[in-house]
Design a protein around this motif. Structure first.
Motif, PDB file in Angstrom:
ATOM      1  N   ASP A 148       0.912  -1.258   0.212  1.00 27.07           N
ATOM      2  CA  ASP A 148       0.125  -0.064   0.075  1.00 27.07           C
ATOM      3  C   ASP A 148       0.924   1.359  -0.003  1.00 27.07           C
ATOM      4  OD1 ASP A 148      -2.066  -1.578   0.155  1.00 27.07           O
ATOM      5  OD2 ASP A 148      -2.345  -1.407   2.386  1.00 27.07           O
ATOM      6  N   GLU A 149       0.282   2.423  -0.619  1.00 23.45           N
ATOM      7  CA  GLU A 149       0.968   3.525  -0.430  1.00 23.45           C
ATOM      8  C   GLU A 149       0.918   4.188   0.808  1.00 23.45           C
ATOM      9  OE1 GLU A 149      -1.061   2.863  -2.948  1.00 23.45           O
ATOM     10  OE2 GLU A 149       0.078   3.046  -4.875  1.00 23.45           O
ATOM     11  N   PHE A 150       1.466   5.127   0.882  1.00 22.16           N
ATOM     12  CA  PHE A 150       1.175   5.905   2.317  1.00 22.16           C
ATOM     13  C   PHE A 150       0.149   6.768   2.158  1.00 22.16           C
ATOM     14  CE2 PHE A 150       6.108   5.177   2.582  1.00 22.16           C
ATOM     15  CZ  PHE A 150       5.940   4.619   4.005  1.00 22.16           C
ATOM     16  N   VAL A 151      -0.726   6.966   3.017  1.00 28.49           N
ATOM     17  CA  VAL A 151      -1.928   7.931   3.200  1.00 28.49           C
ATOM     18  C   VAL A 151      -1.104   9.285   3.063  1.00 28.49           C
ATOM     19  CG1 VAL A 151      -3.898   8.385   4.463  1.00 28.49           C
ATOM     20  CG2 VAL A 151      -3.290   6.193   4.194  1.00 28.49           C
ATOM     21  N   GLN A 152      -1.330  10.145   2.433  1.00 33.03           N
ATOM     22  CA  GLN A 152      -0.823  11.344   2.261  1.00 33.03           C
ATOM     23  C   GLN A 152      -1.522  12.387   3.239  1.00 33.03           C
ATOM     24  OE1 GLN A 152       1.913  11.780   1.148  1.00 33.03           O
ATOM     25  NE2 GLN A 152       2.211   9.957  -0.296  1.00 33.03           N
ATOM     26  N   PRO A 153      -1.121  13.140   4.086  1.00 35.65           N
ATOM     27  CA  PRO A 153      -1.584  14.055   4.872  1.00 35.65           C
ATOM     28  C   PRO A 153      -2.073  15.201   3.864  1.00 35.65           C
ATOM     29  CG  PRO A 153       0.713  14.486   4.931  1.00 35.65           C
ATOM     30  CD  PRO A 153       0.661  13.139   4.237  1.00 35.65           C
ATOM     31  N   ASN A 154      -3.132  16.123   4.561  1.00 34.98           N
ATOM     32  CA  ASN A 154      -3.681  17.096   4.133  1.00 34.98           C
ATOM     33  C   ASN A 154      -2.768  18.393   4.603  1.00 34.98           C
ATOM     34  OD1 ASN A 154      -5.075  19.083   2.702  1.00 34.98           O
ATOM     35  ND2 ASN A 154      -6.915  18.907   3.991  1.00 34.98           N
ATOM     36  N   LEU A 155      -1.765  18.684   3.530  1.00 31.91           N
ATOM     37  CA  LEU A 155      -0.973  19.819   4.147  1.00 31.91           C
ATOM     38  C   LEU A 155      -1.486  21.192   3.898  1.00 31.91           C
ATOM     39  CD1 LEU A 155       2.560  18.445   3.179  1.00 31.91           C
ATOM     40  CD2 LEU A 155       1.610  18.273   5.073  1.00 31.91           C
ATOM     41  N   ALA A 156      -1.371  22.196   4.934  1.00 35.08           N
ATOM     42  CA  ALA A 156      -1.862  23.477   4.714  1.00 35.08           C
ATOM     43  C   ALA A 156      -0.635  24.341   4.701  1.00 35.08           C
ATOM     44  CB  ALA A 156      -2.751  24.083   5.899  1.00 35.08           C
ATOM     45  N   ILE A 157      -0.075  24.514   3.293  1.00 32.29           N
ATOM     46  CA  ILE A 157       1.030  25.514   3.090  1.00 32.29           C
ATOM     47  C   ILE A 157       1.026  26.835   2.914  1.00 32.29           C
ATOM     48  CG2 ILE A 157       3.148  25.269   1.807  1.00 32.29           C
ATOM     49  CD1 ILE A 157       2.670  22.619   0.608  1.00 32.29           C
ATOM     50  N   ASP A 158       1.560  27.576   3.670  1.00 37.15           N
ATOM     51  CA  ASP A 158       1.542  29.116   3.559  1.00 37.15           C
ATOM     52  C   ASP A 158       2.179  29.756   2.447  1.00 37.15           C
ATOM     53  OD1 ASP A 158       4.275  28.709   4.149  1.00 37.15           O
ATOM     54  OD2 ASP A 158       4.316  29.778   5.860  1.00 37.15           O
ATOM     55  N   TYR A 159       2.359  31.029   2.427  1.00 34.95           N
ATOM     56  CA  TYR A 159       2.935  31.647   1.029  1.00 34.95           C
ATOM     57  C   TYR A 159       4.393  31.120   0.642  1.00 34.95           C
ATOM     58  CZ  TYR A 159       4.036  35.451  -2.370  1.00 34.95           C
ATOM     59  OH  TYR A 159       4.428  36.169  -3.348  1.00 34.95           O
ATOM     60  N   ASP A 160       5.104  31.269   1.834  1.00 32.39           N
ATOM     61  CA  ASP A 160       6.607  31.042   1.881  1.00 32.39           C
ATOM     62  C   ASP A 160       6.831  29.702   1.587  1.00 32.39           C
ATOM     63  OD1 ASP A 160       7.099  33.532   2.008  1.00 32.39           O
ATOM     64  OD2 ASP A 160       7.311  33.306   4.066  1.00 32.39           O
TER      65      ASP A 160
END
Length: 445
Positions: A148-160
């Motif tokens: 199985d592939e890794f369950v990818q997290p839902n990342l909240a990335i800022d402007y930088d």
């Protein structure tokens, strides 16, 4: 069920729900608050402190510093003007990123319900499978179940974070590059050692000296490679060598060749002196002495190159398609052909003029180098014109002997003239064969 009727007076009397409502201040309280505010602005009274212990600037306007009555503040504060923590958007940290690869910690040997029919992984369906389509899927065979592939997290990335080039980079990947270069360096050292060993079988003593010198060279190379940022150093990455463009300390600096402030200008930033520092006294400059960096423009093949460039421009202006840098061989051949034809044309024109008007004998004069010939014979003269040092070459004036003193005369015959007769100036005698002393005794008696 009917709601109980409560009069307005009872609501005003009960203070359970309206304890936080601001009370009306009296005139004295307003005056004291105003005086305290003025004292804080003047600096005579300490500033107000919020609930976190930080001072509040007394020059902040009241409509900013005063909190609404429904905020529920117990004292002076500016918390209502700052971002509220419960409303701030939370962003992912620098170390959080999408996980690559597959999960090798679990080994599946049986097909699971809801998995991909092609490979057997639970993290995607058949239409999203990137594996090669199998002839018989894992659903029917139950073999070679893909992890199985890794369950990818839902990342909240800022402007930088969205514009960070190195976001998600694993520094451990650089270790493979370091190991590869280390293997290359080890192989070079091994080859060098084998070469020295092969050369040193004939002379062991020379081998030891060479090894010591090579070790010193490697140490120097490493030292200069570490200090590549120092001024005056240039590193050639292709040949892995370090070149220093500083002058040798034993050489005389350019600005010390002529201490006259009116001499050639020295640019300290580029360490260049374009003019000749000894231009006013060329005899002081020895052979091979520094004559300025502009002298390179007029030495060697630079003048020939400049003439070739001018010839290329003239030829292109007259319609000949030739370029000095693009076609140097063609330009050289054209230049030689042009000079040959030019010399032949000049000789033909000269011969035609001589055949028509004559005067060829005047052109057969000796060269100027012979007419103005120089010699190494040294002769020194006095003020009167006599030869003091050296031997003067005699000047031939006639075929007769000159400056011959005969019969004890101190002057030559013909140095005296009177009444159409020649004589000697020393004794005024007109007789050429008479003795000088005899004539003087006769004249005295």
């Amino acid at each position: 069920m009917a709601a109980p009727s409560v009069t307005v007076s009872e609501i005003l009397k009960s203070k359970t729900e309206f304890d936080d409502e601001p009370k009306k201040k009296s005139r004295e309280e307003w005056r004291k608050a105003k005086e305290l505010e003025e004292a804080r602005k003047a600096g005579t009274a300490p500033a107000a402190v919020d609930e976190e212990g930080r001072d509040i600037n007394p020059h902040i306007p009241q409509y900013i510093s005063s909190a609404p009555w429904y905020y529920g503040s117990k004292g002076p504060t500016l918390k209502h003007q700052r971002p509220q923590e419960d409303r701030e958007k939370q962003f992912s940290g620098l170390g959080e990123w999408y996980r690559r690869g597959v999960d090798q910690s679990k080994v599946v040997t049986k097909f699971r319900k809801g998995a991909c029919e092609n490979c057997g992984a639970m993290t995607h369906k058949r239409k999203d499978c990137v594996e090669r389509p199998r002839k018989i899927g894992a659903r029917y065979t139950g073999m070679q179940i893909a992890p199985d592939e890794f369950v990818q997290p839902n990342l909240a990335i800022d402007y930088d974070g969205k514009r960070d080039r190195w976001n998600g980079y694993d520094p451990a990947e650089h270790r493979s590059i370091v190991e590869e270069f280390q293997k290359v360096e080890d192989a070079k050292r091994k080859l060098k050692a084998e070469k020295l060993k092969a050369d040193g079988e004939e002379d062991k003593d020379g081998d030891r000296n060479d090894v010591d010198d090579d070790d010193d060279d490697v140490a120097d190379e490493d030292k200069y490679a570490d200090d590549i940022d120092m001024p005056g150093t240039k590193v050639d990455s292709k040949q892995r060598i370090t070149v220093r463009n500083l002058r040798i300390r034993e050489d005389t600096a350019k600005y010390l060749r002529n201490l006259d402030p009116n001499s050639a200008y020295y640019d300290p930033k580029t360490r260049s002196m374009r003019d000749n520092p000894n231009a006013s006294n060329p005899e002081e400059a020895d052979e091979g002495e520094f004559t300025g960096e502009n002298a390179v423009r007029f030495s060697g093949d630079t003048q020939g190159h400049a003439r070739a460039q001018i010839f290329a421009w003239d030829a292109h202006h007259r319609g000949v398609d030739v370029h000095l840098l693009a076609e140097p061989t063609k330009l050289e051949m054209l230049k030689k052909e042009y000079e040959t034809k030019k010399d032949s044309y000049k000789s033909e024109a000269q011969n035609s003029i001589l055949a028509k008007y004559g005067g060829e004998e005047h052109l057969k004069a000796p060269p100027k180098s012979l007419l103005l010939a120089q010699t190494e014979t040294y002769i020194e003269y006095s003020r009167s014109g006599r030869v003091v040092k050296g031997q003067e070459k005699p000047v031939v004036r006639s075929r007769y002997q000159e400056d011959q003193m005969i019969n004890n005369h101190t002057t030559v015959w013909g140095s005296f003239w009177k009444d159409g007769a020649w004589g000697f100036k020393c004794c005024h005698s007109f007789v050429k064969v008479i003795n000088h002393n005899f004539y003087w005794r006769k004249w005295l008696n």
